[in-house]
Each structure stands twice: as structure tokens, then as C-alpha cells.
Write a protein that holds these residues in place. Sequence first.
Motif, short mmCIF file in Angstrom:
data_model
loop_
_atom_site.label_atom_id
_atom_site.label_comp_id
_atom_site.label_asym_id
_atom_site.label_seq_id
_atom_site.Cartn_x
_atom_site.Cartn_y
_atom_site.Cartn_z
N GLU A 223 0.73 -1.25 0.03
CA GLU A 223 -0.04 -0.30 -0.36
C GLU A 223 1.45 1.73 -0.01
O GLU A 223 1.93 1.25 0.31
CB GLU A 223 -0.70 -0.37 0.73
N SER A 243 -3.81 3.61 0.08
CA SER A 243 -4.46 2.65 -1.73
C SER A 243 -5.20 1.65 -0.67
O SER A 243 -6.00 1.21 -1.64
CB SER A 243 -3.30 2.20 -2.38
N SER A 283 -9.62 2.16 -3.48
CA SER A 283 -7.72 3.38 -2.71
C SER A 283 -8.88 4.54 -2.85
O SER A 283 -9.28 5.37 -3.24
CB SER A 283 -7.20 3.20 -4.25
#
Lengths: 443, 175
Positions: A223, A243, A283
Motif C-alpha cells: 500500500e 491505497s 483506494s
Amino acid sequence: MEEDIDTRKINNSFLRDHSYATEADIISTVEFNHTGELLATGDKGGRVVIFQREQESKNQVHRRGEYNVYSTFQSHEPEFDYLKSLEIEEKINKIRWLPQQNAAYFLLSTNDKTVKLWKVSERDKRPEGYNLKDEEGRLRDPATITTLRVPVLRPMDLMVEATPRRVFANAHTYHINSISVNSDYETYMSADDLRINLWNFEITNQSFNIVDIKPANMEELTEVITAAEFHPHHCNTFVYSSSKGTIRLCDMRASALCDRHTKFFEEPEDPSNRSFFSEIISSISDVKFSHSGRYIMTRDYLTVKVWDLNMENRPMETYQVHDYLRSKLCSLYENDCIFDKFECVWNGSDSVIMTGSYNNFFRMFDRNTKRDVTLEASRENSKPRAILKPRKVCVGGKRRKDEISVDSLDFSKKILHTAWHPSENIIAVAATNNLYIFQDKVN
Amino acid sequence: MEFKLEAHRIVSISLGKIYNSRGQRGGIKLHKNLLVSLVLRSARQVYLSDPCPGLYLAGSPAPPQPGEPAAGGGGPAGCQALGASPLKKPRRHLEEQPAGAAAEEEEEMETGNVANLISIFGSSFSGLLRKSPGGGREEAEGEESGPEAAEPGQICCDKAVLRDMNPWSTAIVAF
């Protein structure tokens, strides 16, 4: 909600054809200052344009404080990183104003790598009567000077000048996505994909790294940081979104490196909505504290969510922005629209939230009445002083006369950036290279 | 079989995006490439787990085999993307053959290509980083070209998966 319209079109392109937009003119950020007197826009070409609201005059009651261009300057230029053989885009990613402390205005503007502090000030007097220089500034021959005089300040046409006061460079390996001014007005933070740095306005050659989520092995990266913001009142608190659809709230008093969050906001995934693109649409593209500091609002691809800071396991409210796109995710992936990063804004009283969509539509949600409206920012539908007509997207079956079908939506016309005046019902909407300013109807 | 086709198409599109991101102005966008790699991984797992022997996925690169039914529209477009990309020669070391892939030599090569690319790009993020641009790559601006560009509004049906399927076998139903 009925709206007055005052349209300002900013287009520096050489061709005046309205359907053609040079990429450099595409507006990439919009921000009111703390009083709402000024409105700043940044574009892909690295320019900043500041609008100022007219003083309301008693003579012209109908001209309720329109916004006119106040200053234009080139904030960032394209750069080249020779070490990595990469071009650094001059696009202005974010602008944030500092609260006004003297006659000058200060704002932060950032591109992918460098944050700059700009001072915008007015000059309406100039000194005249120098002894050693003549009126054009040329040096006088000392032999010709026979008398001494004291220079005086004479009025001149108002000039607004912007000067870069600080340049905060070389602190980010990845692309900067957010900047946020702290409520102490002495520090601010800048966030890139993997790190967040804390700066003091006076110090440009150092910054503190307060968040670092870069894994030791980049193969394990799962992420990235997508947005970050300071709490409006508590200078030790900030949030950042990821995200993966999560938000972390951190307290800088806890430790120097805020890798361990104080609060962790995440909504459990709905397994019935699973698809190839579940991760992309979850996200978070923007996170904003409410003015009260009690709530945070997040925007992901299809929804806007309002979270109570005291409840981490699910949002308080969820609003569908354009759920009819859920069945179109595959083609939105193909044409890259699924990666569009929409922003969201609160109104001054935190009762209404607004965000953009496609086809130059933008949506407002009233949190109290639970009513929502879809409006369009387009030249054809907006004559000055006209009332905006609510729009509706037809999701299937019979299409009514005024509705637009999902397949007719223009996905190249997206409203990613909007701003709401801090105290009044005035909104600024950026539609590609055009800026629309709407005001509440005057009775 | 449709799942495999669609997954293959998604894989090609994703690879195209990753490849094109190398030339984009401003450098590789980490966030976007991470998301694309997640899609790639999901599609790859669907592709590999879908038991579908004898599926002919070749497009222009391979000559049509007599007796082999031609695949649907998704195949040629997808393979076109692969063929157009100047990727390095696929290593003959294939970690994962698509389950039950036919023994046909040409077809093996075809699916072998895809499997290779998937293993290069999909299995680890470092595969992404190893494709970092060298000098002189910067000037390409704008979106990716070619088969990846779809008309806006074109419907690619994706429906939610049957709830009782393993989440990682989520597939996109083609048409």
C-alpha cells in the motif's frame, strides 16, 4: 439548491477555440484562503492564478463580490533529474494557504518533488527622487549632483507581486501528493507515496520524517499513502489515507516516527461486491477533516464516506457518488479513468459535502436532510446569473427527457477539484481548463 | 473458458499499462503501478486456476492451427498488445504452465509467453522495478496507445462473482 452563476474562463492557449484545451491549462488544484477573499488555482503548466473577491459596493447590490484575477505567476518549472534520467513535472499538485498575519498573503504550492512558499503582496507606492539614480534607474554622474533631496513615496498603479520566499526541495524520493499547514502556523507536512515529512517554515534544508511505510524489500509493498492532513485544531494530530482504503490517525507526541497509528479506520469489505477492481476502487483519493475537527471525509472511486473520529470500525455515513459506474469498471480500467483521483470538500458549517464526477457533473450531499443533487459545470448550460438545473443520470430502463444515460457520459470531462468558501455558499469548480464559480442566489 | 479469456485480456491490458508507464513524463507513478499489479495478480490467478485445456489464445504472432477453433475477440486484441511490446525474450524456464495447457508446440509457446510475462510482472513487485527506464526514455507523453485505448462508455461486462467462489477466483464474465 438554486445557484447564481459567475463564470470565469481561464484559457491561455494560443487557439481561442473553446473545444481545444492545451494540456498546460488543465487546472490541477483549487483552494480558497481562510477568509474566502482569495481563490488560488494551480495548473499543469506550473502556473498559479489567484482571484480576489471584489469588495461589495452599496451601489451595485447585484454584483455580489465577483472574483477577478489578482495575480498570476509561474510557480514551478519542469526539471530534469539527471541521476535518474527522469523529468519532473511542473504540474501543481496542491496549493495551501497560510492564515494571514500581515498585509501580505502566503501560500504553499507543490509539484511532485518541491514545495515552495510564495509571498503575494501589493505595491501601490514607489519611491521617487533618489540622489544617485535618475528616474529610469540609471546611475547619475556624481559630478552633476549639486543638491541633496529626500526620496518620497508617490502613489502608483497597484501592482501585485509574487515572490518565492522559501524552497523546500530534495526531501522526497516519491511523488508528493499532499501538503497540509499545521494549526500552529509554524510547521507543515508534505506527503509522498511512502513518506511524510514535517517542515518548519523557516528551515528549508531539513525536515523531520514522521511517517515511513517503505518496506525493507520493495517486493513486499502492498500500500501507499494517498493523502494526508493535519487536524484543524490539534497541532499534534494528523491523518493519512492509503491505497487500501484505510485511514490512520497519528499523534506526534507519541513518538518521533509515527509508524504506529493511534487510530485505524477501516470498513470491512463487502464480499458481494468483489471484482478484479475492488482494490482500485477502494483506494482513497482524498481525506479532509471537517472544520469542527470531529469528522473526516474520505473519497474513493465510487463513494464519499464520513467517519466519526471516535468510531474506527466503519464510517458514519456513506454517499454513492456514481454507483452506476460499478458495472463499467472494466472499461474504466482500460481507459484509465478508474485511476482518477477525485477530491472532496466540506462546506463551512460541515453540513454539506461536495465532490466531482464525470461529464462535468459534481454532486452535493446534505448531511442533515440526506438530500443530494447533481449539477453540471458546462458553458452550454451556464449563462451568467442563470440558475443551475439539477441533472440526473438514467441508470437503465426508460430515459426521461432531461436525463442522460450512462453510456452518453463524457469521461474526458471530469471534475476532480472543487473548493468551498469557508463561510459562504460560494463554490469553485474546476472543469479541465475552465474554472466555474457559483454563488447562492441572492433574493 | 470465458473467464480465462477475459483474464488474459486483463493481463495484457495491465502489462501494457505497466510498460507504457515507463515512458511517461514525471517517472513511474508508484501508486498506479501498484494498483495495476494487484489487478494483474488477480487476473493471473484466475487465468491459471481456470481449468481449461486446449484453449487457443493465439493472435497474430502464431499461425492458425488446423482444427483449432479460433478464440473469441478478446484473444487477438490481447495478443496484439503483447506482440507489439518489445519485451525481452521469454526465458524458457516456465514456473507455471497454465493448468492443463495443450501439448501443441505453438500453443505452448503462446501461453508460455503469457505465463512468463505474468511471472515476471505479476509475482513480485520487483519485476516492476527491474523495468525502470534507462536514459533517454523520458519524452513520451500522454496515455498508452493502441489496443489499450477503449472508447469511453464501452461496456465490458463485469458482474459480481458468485458468492460461493473463492474470492481469488473472482472472474469477469465476458459478454
